[in-house]
Design a protein around this motif. Structure first.
Motif: not given
Length: 170
Positions: A58-87
């Motif tokens: 269970v501890a490994y599963e929780v850590m994996g979920t947290r790492a996945y959420a962190t990676a998800q933040i990265g791709v969303q941030w990268g997408g926002r940098e490539i496709f800026p809103l309103g431009t």
């Protein structure tokens, strides 16, 4: 009780035989009790080991979920940098504006991930360990690949998850 000599001898023989049988049976109860104690101990240890393994899983599963959420933040941030809103226009991974007329390939760029992720209580001890963007422009369409790796380090145990997204300009 018999008064004659033969009867007393018979009574004495029964008593001696009864005592001999009793002495030979006393040790078998002890052996059975020790055997039951050993079996119960082995079963108890097996149960404790299963519970520890389950808790660790269970501890490994929780850590994996947290790492996945962190990676998800990265791709969303990268997408926002490539496709800026309103431009309405997309940018190359290196930040330059995509030109519609020519074909191009920009070598993979390492993006600077957003800071402050570890300030979030749910993502403490987590970071975006790599955030890479690749883009290719062909026939007036820009294609992007963003790869983000989230990593969490808790108690010396490192868990990481990688997410890859692909996008294209309109």
């Amino acid at each position: 009780m018999f008064l004659n000599h033969v009867g007393q001898q018979l009574l004495l023989t029964k008593t001696i035989t009864h005592c001999k049988v009793k002495k030979t049976q006393q040790g078998s109860a002890l052996v059975i009790a020790i055997f039951i104690i050993i079996v119960m101990t082995v079963l108890g240890l097996a149960l404790v080991r299963m519970l520890n393994t389950s808790a660790e899983s269970v501890a490994y599963e929780v850590m994996g979920t947290r790492a996945y959420a962190t990676a998800q933040i990265g791709v969303q941030w990268g997408g926002r940098e490539i496709f800026p809103l309103g431009t309405g226009a997309s940018r190359h991974c290196d930040g330059s504006t995509v030109s519609v007329n020519n074909n191009s390939f920009v070598s993979p760029q390492t993006l600077n991930p957003p800071s402050g992720i570890s300030n979030n209580d749910g993502l403490a001890n987590c970071q975006i360990s790599s955030l890479i963007c690749k883009d290719l422009k062909y026939d007036g369409v820009a294609y992007f690949t963003i790869t983000s790796t989230g990593q969490c380090n808790v108690g010396g145990i490192i868990t990481s998850r990688t997410i890859v997204i692909e996008a294209r300009s309109l």
